[in-house]
Design a protein around this motif. Structure first.
Motif, PDB file in Angstrom:
ATOM      1  N   SER A   1      54.773  28.280  -8.101  1.00 15.49           N
ATOM      2  CA  SER A   1      55.219  26.977  -7.604  1.00 15.49           C
ATOM      3  C   SER A   1      54.139  25.914  -7.804  1.00 15.49           C
ATOM      4  O   SER A   1      54.437  24.777  -8.203  1.00 15.49           O
ATOM      5  CB  SER A   1      55.584  27.082  -6.121  1.00 15.49           C
ATOM      6  OG  SER A   1      56.630  28.020  -5.924  1.00 15.49           O
ATOM      7  N   ALA A   2      52.889  26.272  -7.534  1.00  8.79           N
ATOM      8  CA  ALA A   2      51.795  25.321  -7.745  1.00  8.79           C
ATOM      9  C   ALA A   2      51.668  24.947  -9.216  1.00  8.79           C
ATOM     10  O   ALA A   2      51.401  23.789  -9.554  1.00  8.79           O
ATOM     11  CB  ALA A   2      50.485  25.925  -7.226  1.00  8.79           C
ATOM     12  N   MET A   3      51.887  25.920 -10.091  1.00 10.48           N
ATOM     13  CA  MET A   3      51.809  25.640 -11.528  1.00 10.48           C
ATOM     14  C   MET A   3      52.916  24.687 -11.945  1.00 10.48           C
ATOM     15  O   MET A   3      52.688  23.759 -12.740  1.00 10.48           O
ATOM     16  CB  MET A   3      51.912  26.954 -12.299  1.00 10.48           C
ATOM     17  CG  MET A   3      51.706  26.793 -13.795  1.00 10.48           C
ATOM     18  SD  MET A   3      50.030  26.195 -14.173  1.00 10.48           S
ATOM     19  CE  MET A   3      50.202  25.859 -15.929  1.00 10.48           C
ATOM     20  N   LEU A   4      54.111  24.876 -11.419  1.00  4.49           N
ATOM     21  CA  LEU A   4      55.237  24.010 -11.785  1.00  4.49           C
ATOM     22  C   LEU A   4      55.094  22.609 -11.195  1.00  4.49           C
ATOM     23  O   LEU A   4      55.442  21.621 -11.842  1.00  4.49           O
ATOM     24  CB  LEU A   4      56.545  24.637 -11.310  1.00  4.49           C
ATOM     25  CG  LEU A   4      57.027  25.881 -12.066  1.00  4.49           C
ATOM     26  CD1 LEU A   4      58.256  26.480 -11.383  1.00  4.49           C
ATOM     27  CD2 LEU A   4      57.346  25.536 -13.518  1.00  4.49           C
ATOM     28  N   LEU A   5      54.588  22.522  -9.959  1.00  2.00           N
ATOM     29  CA  LEU A   5      54.560  21.239  -9.263  1.00  2.00           C
ATOM     30  C   LEU A   5      53.344  20.394  -9.615  1.00  2.00           C
ATOM     31  O   LEU A   5      53.457  19.182  -9.807  1.00  2.00           O
ATOM     32  CB  LEU A   5      54.607  21.476  -7.751  1.00  2.00           C
ATOM     33  CG  LEU A   5      55.912  22.088  -7.210  1.00  2.00           C
ATOM     34  CD1 LEU A   5      55.791  22.372  -5.723  1.00  2.00           C
ATOM     35  CD2 LEU A   5      57.091  21.156  -7.476  1.00  2.00           C
ATOM     36  N   VAL A   6      52.171  21.003  -9.674  1.00  2.00           N
ATOM     37  CA  VAL A   6      50.940  20.226  -9.892  1.00  2.00           C
ATOM     38  C   VAL A   6      50.170  20.666 -11.125  1.00  2.00           C
ATOM     39  O   VAL A   6      49.104  20.124 -11.416  1.00  2.00           O
ATOM     40  CB  VAL A   6      50.021  20.300  -8.647  1.00  2.00           C
ATOM     41  CG1 VAL A   6      50.698  19.674  -7.438  1.00  2.00           C
ATOM     42  CG2 VAL A   6      49.629  21.745  -8.343  1.00  2.00           C
ATOM     43  N   GLY A   7      50.674  21.665 -11.839  1.00  2.00           N
ATOM     44  CA  GLY A   7      50.025  22.094 -13.057  1.00  2.00           C
ATOM     45  C   GLY A   7      48.765  22.905 -12.860  1.00  2.00           C
ATOM     46  O   GLY A   7      47.937  23.000 -13.776  1.00  2.00           O
ATOM     47  N   VAL A   8      48.581  23.477 -11.674  1.00  2.00           N
ATOM     48  CA  VAL A   8      47.402  24.294 -11.378  1.00  2.00           C
ATOM     49  C   VAL A   8      47.863  25.658 -10.883  1.00  2.00           C
ATOM     50  O   VAL A   8      48.663  25.747  -9.956  1.00  2.00           O
ATOM     51  CB  VAL A   8      46.503  23.635 -10.313  1.00  2.00           C
ATOM     52  CG1 VAL A   8      45.340  24.549  -9.956  1.00  2.00           C
ATOM     53  CG2 VAL A   8      45.988  22.295 -10.812  1.00  2.00           C
ATOM     54  N   SER A   9      47.358  26.698 -11.536  1.00  2.00           N
ATOM     55  CA  SER A   9      47.649  28.057 -11.096  1.00  2.00           C
ATOM     56  C   SER A   9      46.429  28.576 -10.332  1.00  2.00           C
ATOM     57  O   SER A   9      45.422  28.943 -10.941  1.00  2.00           O
ATOM     58  CB  SER A   9      47.938  28.963 -12.296  1.00  2.00           C
ATOM     59  OG  SER A   9      48.131  30.302 -11.878  1.00  2.00           O
ATOM     60  N   PRO A  10      46.485  28.617  -8.992  1.00  2.00           N
ATOM     61  CA  PRO A  10      45.284  28.947  -8.228  1.00  2.00           C
ATOM     62  C   PRO A  10      44.827  30.392  -8.349  1.00  2.00           C
ATOM     63  O   PRO A  10      43.652  30.678  -8.097  1.00  2.00           O
ATOM     64  CB  PRO A  10      45.694  28.626  -6.783  1.00  2.00           C
ATOM     65  CG  PRO A  10      47.182  28.716  -6.782  1.00  2.00           C
ATOM     66  CD  PRO A  10      47.624  28.282  -8.129  1.00  2.00           C
ATOM     67  N   CYS A  11      45.719  31.281  -8.739  1.00  2.00           N
ATOM     68  CA  CYS A  11      45.337  32.697  -8.795  1.00  2.00           C
ATOM     69  C   CYS A  11      45.409  33.258 -10.212  1.00  2.00           C
ATOM     70  O   CYS A  11      44.385  33.476 -10.855  1.00  2.00           O
ATOM     71  CB  CYS A  11      46.239  33.512  -7.860  1.00  2.00           C
ATOM     72  SG  CYS A  11      46.016  33.110  -6.106  1.00  2.00           S
ATOM     73  N   LEU A  12      46.610  33.465 -10.726  1.00  2.00           N
ATOM     74  CA  LEU A  12      46.767  34.137 -12.013  1.00  2.00           C
ATOM     75  C   LEU A  12      46.189  33.323 -13.163  1.00  2.00           C
ATOM     76  O   LEU A  12      45.491  33.854 -14.033  1.00  2.00           O
ATOM     77  CB  LEU A  12      48.246  34.440 -12.261  1.00  2.00           C
ATOM     78  CG  LEU A  12      48.904  35.398 -11.257  1.00  2.00           C
ATOM     79  CD1 LEU A  12      50.365  35.614 -11.606  1.00  2.00           C
ATOM     80  CD2 LEU A  12      48.163  36.728 -11.229  1.00  2.00           C
ATOM     81  N   GLY A  13      46.480  32.024 -13.183  1.00  2.00           N
ATOM     82  CA  GLY A  13      45.976  31.195 -14.265  1.00  2.00           C
ATOM     83  C   GLY A  13      44.458  31.127 -14.282  1.00  2.00           C
ATOM     84  O   GLY A  13      43.823  31.245 -15.342  1.00  2.00           O
ATOM     85  N   ARG A  14      43.871  30.945 -13.117  1.00  2.00           N
ATOM     86  CA  ARG A  14      42.409  30.874 -13.032  1.00  2.00           C
ATOM     87  C   ARG A  14      41.789  32.239 -13.325  1.00  2.00           C
ATOM     88  O   ARG A  14      40.687  32.318 -13.881  1.00  2.00           O
ATOM     89  CB  ARG A  14      42.011  30.392 -11.640  1.00  2.00           C
ATOM     90  CG  ARG A  14      42.366  28.925 -11.400  1.00  2.00           C
ATOM     91  CD  ARG A  14      42.119  28.531  -9.952  1.00  2.00           C
ATOM     92  NE  ARG A  14      40.708  28.617  -9.599  1.00  2.00           N
ATOM     93  CZ  ARG A  14      39.827  27.652  -9.825  1.00  2.00           C
ATOM     94  NH1 ARG A  14      40.220  26.529 -10.419  1.00  2.00           N
ATOM     95  NH2 ARG A  14      38.574  27.783  -9.460  1.00  2.00           N
ATOM     96  N   LEU A  15      42.495  33.328 -12.954  1.00  2.00           N
ATOM     97  CA  LEU A  15      41.990  34.663 -13.259  1.00  2.00           C
ATOM     98  C   LEU A  15      41.956  34.893 -14.766  1.00  2.00           C
ATOM     99  O   LEU A  15      40.964  35.398 -15.310  1.00  2.00           O
ATOM    100  CB  LEU A  15      42.872  35.714 -12.587  1.00  2.00           C
ATOM    101  CG  LEU A  15      42.574  37.173 -12.936  1.00  2.00           C
ATOM    102  CD1 LEU A  15      41.149  37.541 -12.522  1.00  2.00           C
ATOM    103  CD2 LEU A  15      43.585  38.097 -12.280  1.00  2.00           C
TER     104      LEU A  15
END
Length: 286
Positions: A192-206
């Motif tokens: 949801s964070a990736m879709l809404l604000v373009g930031v993946s706090p867990c998987l994307g940053r990992l």
């Protein structure tokens, strides 16, 4: 207000039904649930984020914060659930304040015992679960005593002893459900964070943290990067703490309904309510 005015259905339930009822209960009172969660979780997550940015021991601060703040969160949820079950209104602020007023000493004792529970759980599993079982119904017993004063009830310790093996199985089931729900909720929040604000706090940053900039497969460096990310990344640890507190809240409500089920099967609360309703019907002129 008397206990036989309870607004919840008093009937025996297995642990699956308790979990279902907890989710239904959250859905019916989602605004109250989110407010109580926000009062506890927002300052907790702020502390975790600041500590993870300021030190190299973010994982330790996360563990301490979750261990400490889950206690008032669970007590506040039980306070609210009992009042709602008895047909009374309850605000989030009143639930948190009432939890501290009515159970501050008990929460302090639980906080002191929490490291022992964690050590026992990590050391052998069942000893830790057993210790949590023996102390897990304190909030319910205190909150329901307001409506049960002067009426016959078994002591909680007697109930736990008589149903110990069943409660162990139920505790393990709730724990396994919590692990699955925590993983699902974390992935959902991350997406949801990736879709809404373009930031993946867990998987994307990992993925970004463990990516080799030269495109080479160095498994030693990959594991080192993974370990560093899991232990120190402030945004990921804060997200995981938030979803862990939300998961704990749902599991704590399921455990509350397990207590109600235990009282129904051992103290016949459902029969008491039925007899009270029948007596009231006979007293009412036709």
């Amino acid at each position: 207000m008397r206990f036989h005015d309870a607004a919840i259905s008093l009937q025996p339930r297995n642990i699956g039904s308790c979990l279902d009822l907890a989710l239904v209960f959250v859905g019916q009172h989602i605004a109250l649930f989110l407010r109580i969660l926000a009062i506890i979780a927002l300052p907790t997550c702020a502390v975790v984020y600041w500590a993870s940015r300021a030190t190299s021991y973010g994982w330790l601060w996360s563990l301490i914060a979750l261990s400490a703040m889950s206690i008032p969160l669970g007590t506040a949820l039980v306070f609210a659930a009992v009042r709602l079950a008895m047909g009374q209104r309850c605000s989030a602020f009143a639930a948190v304040l009432g939890a501290f007023r009515s159970a501050f000493a008990a929460m302090a004792v639980t906080l002191l015992l929490r490291p022992i529970h964690l050590v026992l759980t990590l050391a052998g599993g069942l000893p830790g679960v057993a210790s949590l079982i023996y102390t897990g119904f304190g909030a319910e017993a205190r909150m329901f005593s307001v409506w049960r004063a002067g009426e016959h009830d078994h002591r909680v310790s007697d109930l736990v002893k008589s149903e110990f093996s069943d409660l162990i199985a139920r505790g393990i089931a709730v724990g396994l459900f919590g692990l699955g729900f925590w993983a699902l909720l974390t992935i959902t929040v991350d997406a949801s964070a990736m879709l809404l604000v373009g930031v993946s706090p867990c998987l994307g940053r990992l993925i970004e943290a463990t990516r080799n900039p030269w495109g080479l497969e160095d498994w030693g460096a990959w594991w080192e990067a993974l370990f560093t990310f899991v232990m120190t990344d402030a945004l990921a640890l804060t997200t995981v703490c938030a979803t862990a507190l939300a998961t704990y809240a749902v599991c704590r409500l399921a455990w509350f309904f397990a207590y109600v089920d235990l009282r129904i099967r051992r103290d016949c609360w459902d029969v008491e309510v039925a007899l009270s309703e029948e007596a009231q019907r006979w007293r009412t002129p036709t």
